[in-house]
Design a protein around this motif. Structure first.
Motif, short mmCIF file in Angstrom:
data_model
loop_
_atom_site.label_atom_id
_atom_site.label_comp_id
_atom_site.label_asym_id
_atom_site.label_seq_id
_atom_site.Cartn_x
_atom_site.Cartn_y
_atom_site.Cartn_z
N MET C 1 1.15 -0.99 0.14
CA MET C 1 -0.23 0.21 0.68
C MET C 1 0.64 1.27 -0.22
O MET C 1 0.29 1.66 -1.03
CB MET C 1 -0.68 -0.21 1.42
N ILE C 2 1.59 1.33 1.24
CA ILE C 2 2.52 2.71 1.10
C ILE C 2 3.18 2.48 -0.02
O ILE C 2 4.19 3.55 -1.09
CB ILE C 2 3.61 2.09 2.51
N HIS C 3 3.60 1.06 -0.88
CA HIS C 3 4.26 1.67 -2.52
C HIS C 3 3.78 1.69 -3.61
O HIS C 3 4.34 2.68 -3.69
CB HIS C 3 5.00 -0.50 -2.07
N LEU C 4 2.21 2.19 -3.08
CA LEU C 4 1.32 2.28 -4.28
C LEU C 4 1.74 3.72 -3.85
O LEU C 4 1.85 4.44 -5.26
CB LEU C 4 0.13 1.64 -4.26
N VAL C 5 1.06 4.07 -2.72
CA VAL C 5 1.01 5.78 -2.49
C VAL C 5 2.70 6.26 -3.06
O VAL C 5 2.75 6.99 -3.62
CB VAL C 5 1.14 5.48 -1.11
N GLN C 6 3.75 5.69 -2.88
CA GLN C 6 4.65 6.04 -3.21
C GLN C 6 4.92 6.06 -5.04
O GLN C 6 5.52 7.49 -4.99
CB GLN C 6 6.30 5.36 -2.70
N LEU C 7 4.37 5.43 -5.80
CA LEU C 7 5.09 5.36 -6.78
C LEU C 7 3.58 6.33 -7.46
O LEU C 7 4.29 6.81 -8.47
CB LEU C 7 4.24 3.42 -7.12
N ALA C 8 2.59 6.15 -6.93
CA ALA C 8 2.41 7.48 -7.06
C ALA C 8 2.11 8.54 -7.45
O ALA C 8 2.64 9.90 -8.17
CB ALA C 8 0.13 8.22 -6.59
N GLN C 9 3.33 9.03 -6.09
CA GLN C 9 3.68 10.39 -5.55
C GLN C 9 5.20 10.41 -6.74
O GLN C 9 5.53 11.61 -7.76
CB GLN C 9 4.23 10.70 -4.35
N GLN C 10 5.47 9.69 -7.11
CA GLN C 10 6.47 9.36 -8.05
C GLN C 10 5.85 9.49 -10.07
O GLN C 10 6.66 10.71 -10.36
CB GLN C 10 7.34 8.40 -8.10
N LEU C 11 5.17 9.50 -9.73
CA LEU C 11 4.18 9.35 -11.52
C LEU C 11 4.26 10.54 -11.66
O LEU C 11 3.71 11.39 -12.56
CB LEU C 11 3.67 8.28 -11.69
N ASP C 12 3.16 11.32 -10.51
CA ASP C 12 3.03 12.62 -10.60
C ASP C 12 4.15 13.64 -10.53
O ASP C 12 4.17 15.27 -11.05
CB ASP C 12 2.16 13.12 -8.37
N GLN C 13 4.82 13.57 -9.88
CA GLN C 13 6.68 14.37 -9.92
C GLN C 13 7.37 14.01 -10.82
O GLN C 13 8.52 14.34 -10.85
CB GLN C 13 6.64 14.17 -8.58
N VAL C 14 6.79 12.92 -11.67
CA VAL C 14 8.31 12.32 -13.04
C VAL C 14 8.50 13.86 -12.83
O VAL C 14 10.01 13.04 -13.74
CB VAL C 14 7.20 11.46 -13.59
N PHE C 15 7.56 14.67 -14.40
CA PHE C 15 8.45 15.64 -14.61
C PHE C 15 9.67 16.58 -14.25
O PHE C 15 10.42 17.70 -14.41
CB PHE C 15 7.59 16.57 -15.29
N VAL C 16 9.01 16.51 -12.98
CA VAL C 16 10.00 17.29 -11.70
C VAL C 16 11.20 16.32 -11.41
O VAL C 16 12.95 17.41 -11.58
CB VAL C 16 8.89 17.89 -10.67
N LEU C 17 11.17 15.54 -11.54
CA LEU C 17 12.14 14.62 -11.21
C LEU C 17 13.12 14.59 -12.57
O LEU C 17 14.26 15.16 -12.31
CB LEU C 17 11.56 13.04 -10.66
N ALA C 18 12.50 14.12 -13.46
CA ALA C 18 14.04 14.31 -14.65
C ALA C 18 14.20 15.75 -15.04
O ALA C 18 15.24 15.11 -15.50
CB ALA C 18 13.03 13.93 -16.33
N LYS C 19 13.54 16.71 -14.34
CA LYS C 19 13.97 17.99 -14.80
C LYS C 19 15.08 18.09 -14.28
O LYS C 19 16.41 18.88 -14.61
CB LYS C 19 13.37 19.77 -14.22
N HIS C 20 15.30 17.62 -12.67
CA HIS C 20 16.28 17.68 -11.47
C HIS C 20 17.62 16.95 -12.21
O HIS C 20 18.74 17.23 -11.78
CB HIS C 20 16.15 17.16 -10.27
N TRP C 21 17.15 16.21 -12.66
CA TRP C 21 18.24 15.11 -13.40
C TRP C 21 18.88 15.43 -14.06
O TRP C 21 20.27 15.73 -14.36
CB TRP C 21 17.42 13.30 -13.02
N LEU C 22 18.63 16.10 -15.09
CA LEU C 22 18.07 16.86 -15.93
C LEU C 22 19.44 18.06 -15.77
O LEU C 22 21.17 17.68 -16.26
CB LEU C 22 18.41 17.04 -17.29
N LEU C 23 19.33 18.33 -14.37
CA LEU C 23 20.11 19.55 -14.34
C LEU C 23 21.17 19.36 -12.98
O LEU C 23 22.69 19.50 -13.09
CB LEU C 23 19.32 20.98 -13.03
#
Lengths: 386, 206, 397
Positions: C1-23
């Motif tokens: 359950m926590i794992h799913l919540v974390q997955l949903a949050q990461q999916l939600d922030q996927v573009f933000v995380l991608a930008k940080h990674w590129l930077l």
């Protein structure tokens, strides 16, 4: 703004603005325009957005129809009358046939009269459907009411094609009757189309009649007073919307219209809304006539047996035959000198006569209203220019 | 029918409901989606439709079986004068065996023709009829739209295919006429045989 | 359950995380610049793509409403039609009238497109996904949006043609008249949220009571404000029924009659992008931005909700376009100054009353009355003044 206080417009080659007045803008809503229903030009002088003067210029579609008729036989002119008011070819044929029958004293059998009434009223239905569709299109409803109207019109055109062979240039009437009899099953199909038609009218009314935008754009716009309508010779739905009670079907009692009960709608304000609604109501009345006619059509010959196709020479004389076409009074004046070709052939085009008051209707209104008013006059350039 | 509206916008909402009904209806009913996607789909060909004229010939040989006898009535009656006929000098036998003229040149300019069908109505020999073919576009504006005798000739079988009822009626009428002609010819032949039989007898008796 | 919540949050922030990674690959000094460039680049890539898809949706939607197929030849269901349109507009000859003012004529579409893209700087497209979180975000949005009107006027005036002049005059009058109700309709939201920052406004709406969200549209003043904002937005984007400046059947194409080829395509795109931006602002102000409509749907990424709401609003725009005829110029202005403007002012008062009354059903009742009653009274007053009649006709026999 009174037409009498504005000086008359000069010839076509001179510009219409007077440099002494304030900054007037002259635009030419020119022959190529999305909403002038054909090649029709209006030289409009504007003060801001208001119309100060308007001069219609037409003749771009002049095809020498009346002169050609002097060099072909009477029958040969019949296909050319199809192309006068190209939306209502059958009623054009009918007017011409009526004029020739008056000239030569030809009688029409009963079944042919019924066929003529059925085809004439179907023509009226499809013409009015086309008109209200285009009026809405010109006022900006990107095509939706137009498509609905044309959907119904297509059914009627299919009926015409299976009867006469062509959708629009029908060439159906002959002197003394009709050219061809009903094929098997046509009457049933026609009855079905007529029975479905009121549903489309209801749909249209629901879409438009209490639409505030439509009412705002068409009420009190382009008011034609009753006196001006009578003195300018306006006829048809345009005159009836101004309260002039003149329907040639009731006045002349031509053909067998006396046998059908139908009412004639009259407007009281003479504005664009009234013209629109009068045509809608006329469509309902036409449906009634059609229902009566398709029930009562008798068997019999469809053309006067004494008429021959070739070698038709009426006695010298003159005749004027007129009918209530969907646009107004369509009249044909013929002078015969005993030869197979007419000596003089003249068409009284209702669109042209109705168009003469365009300036009076548009003075003081906005540019956007010009298009709505022109749409409500219901012109077809083939008839205006012949 | 013309109910009053209270709020600004009520009529507009009614109109929008109508449009929505058409939108959803177009996915379910044929009546609300009337497009026929040409050229993959075609409308049913209406039988009496008329496009441009063609000349009918009987049998297999278009020159031999052509019904036209170059009487030039259609040329005279055509309102826009789009038919041009030149009569031949010699004669050829027609379907009844009688020698008739035939057209040496028969041109129809279909850029002028207005499909009024008067030529069909006035032809006494059922030789010219209306075709239903409309895919006649060409890139040669003058020559390509001037149809000559060969391009205009189509067989009676083709006529039966495109206008079955009309062709049946024409065939019946022509067959009836032919039967009448044959009966008359047979009666005339029997009459001459009879007089010929009487003649030698009277001649011999002298 | 926590794992799913974390997955949903990461999916939600996927573009933000991608930008940080590129930077991470860029030296620290240049990172702010690159961050800005990446955000802007993503907007410039995504919204024109949305524009292309919306032109397709519009043509198919209008077609179905008119009982016909829309385009269906280019690609399956006509989905490649925007590409065909793009190629067509790029390959057309660029005709400029000889008497036109060439510099202004060239700059007008450029200005239109730039102004409409600048609007996206303050729209929060997802959680933590806004290009710049200005303290006065809403103010910036409306200020930059007015540049579009300037571009329209430049286009009409520089073409030196009577039709374009008429179109430009109409366009300016219309757009200025409708700016006022647009801004006034958004003031109620600012009053309630207490901030001009778009991110703060969305955060205020992203909370739930039970399963129902706190979107401002679910309050009487919010609903009235939303409707008024949408009407004003339709007028600002020159969409039917307010497309008189572009009045196709009267003055051909109004202020962009003299444009052909790519510049015309830029105008078209600029208008649509402006429409998306205004809809986006409506979503931010009234429809809760990127928040989900029901509390148990928050696992779906936030940007998905933003685009879903955007597409719904666009569908309503298309629906209205397919139904209504055009309003005439003076009727348009009458509507703005005599109906919409008083309603927005009354709405502000209603929102104030709402704020100071104690929570409960009584304030619902009071505020609903304060919105509905003036609406009815104004409508009746307007109709009487214009003498709208639904007439009866008499017949002769």
């Amino acid at each position: 703004m009174n037409i009498a206080t504005v000086p008359p417009a000069p010839l076509d080659s001179e510009p219409v603005t007077e440099p002494s007045k304030e900054q007037l803008l002259e635009i030419s809503m020119g022959p190529q325009h999305p909403s002038t229903h054909g090649v029709f030009r209006m030289k409009v002088v504007l003060d801001g957005e208001r119309v100060v003067r308007l001069k219609p210029v037409f003749g771009y579609l002049h095809r020498n129809h009346e002169k050609i008729a002097e060099s072909v036989t009477y029958l040969g002119s019949m296909p050319y009358t199809d192309r006068l008011d190209y939306m209502c070819s059958i009623t054009n044929n009918w007017g011409y046939a009526l004029a020739v029958e008056k000239l030569a004293g030809i009688e029409v059998p009963e079944r042919a009269e019924y066929l003529r009434v059925i085809c004439g009223e179907l023509t009226r239905l499809q013409n009015h459907a086309c008109l209200i569709g285009f009026l809405m299109q010109d006022m900006g409803s990107t095509g939706t009411p137009l498509m609905y109207a044309f959907r119904e019109r297509e059914k009627i055109l299919d009926l015409f094609e299976s009867l006469t062979g062509a959708r629009m240039m029908c060439n159906y009437m002959r002197f003394g009757g009709c050219r061809v009899d009903l094929p098997a099953g046509w009457l049933d199909r026609a009855k079905k189309v007529i029975a479905d038609f009121p549903r489309f009218l209801d749909e249209y009314e629901r879409l438009l009649v209490s639409n505030e935008i439509l009412m705002d754009r068409t009420q009190e716009v382009g008011v034609l007073s009753r006196e001006l309508a009578v003195s300018a010779g306006i006829s048809g739905p345009m005159a009836r919307a101004s309260g002039v009670d003149y329907d040639i079907r009731k006045v002349d009692h031509y053909s067998i219209y006396d046998r059908f009960t139908f009412r004639v709608p009259l407007g009281s304000h003479g504005d664009v809304y009234d013209r629109f609604m009068v045509r809608l109501l006329e469509m309902r009345e036409s449906v009634g006539i059609l229902q009566q006619a398709t029930r009562a059509i008798p068997a019999g010959p469809i053309v006067d047996p004494k008429m021959k196709i070739r070698g038709f020479r009426p006695k010298p004389g003159e005749a004027y035959g007129r009918i209530e076409s969907p646009k107004g009074e369509l009249g044909f004046y013929l002078i015969s000198d005993g030869s197979p070709n007419p000596y003089r052939y003249r068409v009284r085009p209702p669109s042209l006569i109705n168009l003469t008051v365009l300036e009076d209707l548009c003075l003081g209104r906005n540019v956007a209203d010009i298009v709505a008013i022109l749409g409500s006059v219901d012109i077809v350039l083939g008839e205006v220019d012949r | 029918m013309y109910g009053g509206t209270e709020l600004v916008g009520e009529g507009i909402l009614k109109g929008m409901a109508e449009t929505a009904r058409n939108f959803f209806g177009s996915f379910v009913s044929k009546d609300r989606l009337t497009t026929v996607q040409y050229p993959e789909e075609r409308e049913l060909q209406i039988e009496v439709a008329r496009d441009f004229p063609f000349l009918v010939y009987d049998g297999a040989d278009w020159q031999q079986g052509m019904r036209c006898v170059a009487c030039q009535i259609c040329e005279k009656e055509c309102p826009p004068k789009c038919i041009f006929i030149e009569k031949s000098k010699d004669k050829k036998p027609d379907a009844n065996g009688k020698p008739q003229f035939y057209p040496a040149v028969f041109d129809i300019d279909i850029s002028v023709c207005m499909s009024c069908q008067i030529c069909v109505e006035v032809c006494p020999f059922d030789a010219i009829k209306m075709d239903v073919d409309y895919s006649l576009s060409t890139d040669d504006r003058f020559g390509g739209l001037l149809l000559n005798k060969q391009r205009l000739s189509k067989s009676n079988d083709y006529y039966r295919k495109i206008h079955p009822t009309e062709a049946a009626e024409v065939d019946a009428r022509l067959a009836g006429e032919r039967a009448r002609q044959e009966a008359k010819a047979k009666a005339a032949a029997e009459a001459t045989l009879a007089t010929a039989a009487v003649q030698p007898a009277s001649g011999e008796s002298r | 359950m926590i794992h799913l919540v974390q997955l949903a949050q990461q999916l939600d922030q996927v573009f933000v995380l991608a930008k940080h990674w590129l930077l991470g690959y860029v030296p620290a000094g240049v990172q702010p610049l690159c961050s800005a460039v990446l955000s802007v680049l993503s907007v410039i890539l995504v919204f024109p793509l949305l524009f292309a898809i919306v032109t397709w949706i519009e043509r198919k939607g209008l077609g179905r409403m008119q009982n016909r197929y829309g385009p269906n030849r280019v690609g399956p269901c006509g989905i490649l039609q925007p590409i065909a349109d793009g190629v067509k507009s790029l390959t057309k000859e660029d005709i400029v009238p000889i008497t036109a003012d060439h510099a202004v004529h060239f700059l007008a579409p450029v200005l239109l497109v730039s102004a409409s893209f600048m609007d996206y700087a303050v729209l929060p497209i997802g959680r933590n996904m806004v290009i710049v979180n200005l303290n006065a975000g809403v103010l910036f949005f409306f200020a930059v949006g007015s540049l579009m009107e300037l571009a329209v006027f430049m286009a009409g005036w520089s073409s030196r043609s009577k039709y374009t002049l008429l179109g430009a005059m109409r366009a300016i009058a219309q757009m200025i008249s409708y700016e006022v109700p647009l801004v006034l309709a958004s003031i109620v939201v600012i009053m309630q949220a207490g901030s001009l920052s778009t991110v703060a406004i969305v955060n205020r709406q992203a909370t739930y009571t039970g399963i129902w969200p706190h979107w401002f549209v679910f309050t009487p003043w919010g609903f009235a404000g939303f409707v008024l904002f949408m009407i004003a937005a339709t007028a600002e984007s020159n969409r039917s029924p307010f497309d008189l400046p572009e009045g196709e059947s009267e003055i051909i194409a109004g202020y962009y009659t003299e444009y052909s080829g790519f510049k015309f395509a830029l105008f078209f795109m600029g208008e649509y992008i402006g429409m998306f931006a205004t809809s986006g602002m409506a979503i931010t102000l009234f429809l809760g931005g990127w928040s989900a409509p029901l509390s148990f749907l928050t696992w779906i990424p936030s940007y998905f909700w933003f685009f879903a709401k955007l597409l719904t609003l666009i569908a309503v725009f298309i629906w209205v376009r397919g139904t209504l005829p055009r309003l005439r110029m003076d009727q348009l202005m009458n509507l703005a100054w005599e109906f919409i403007l008083p309603m927005t002012l009354l709405n502000i008062i209603t929102a104030g009353v709402w704020y100071y009354m104690p929570t409960g059903s009584i304030r619902w009742f009071v505020c609903s009355c304060m919105v509905i009653v003036p609406c009815i009274l104004l409508s009746r007053g307007l109709k009487q003044k214009k003498r709208f009649q639904v007439r009866t006709y008499h017949f002769t026999q």
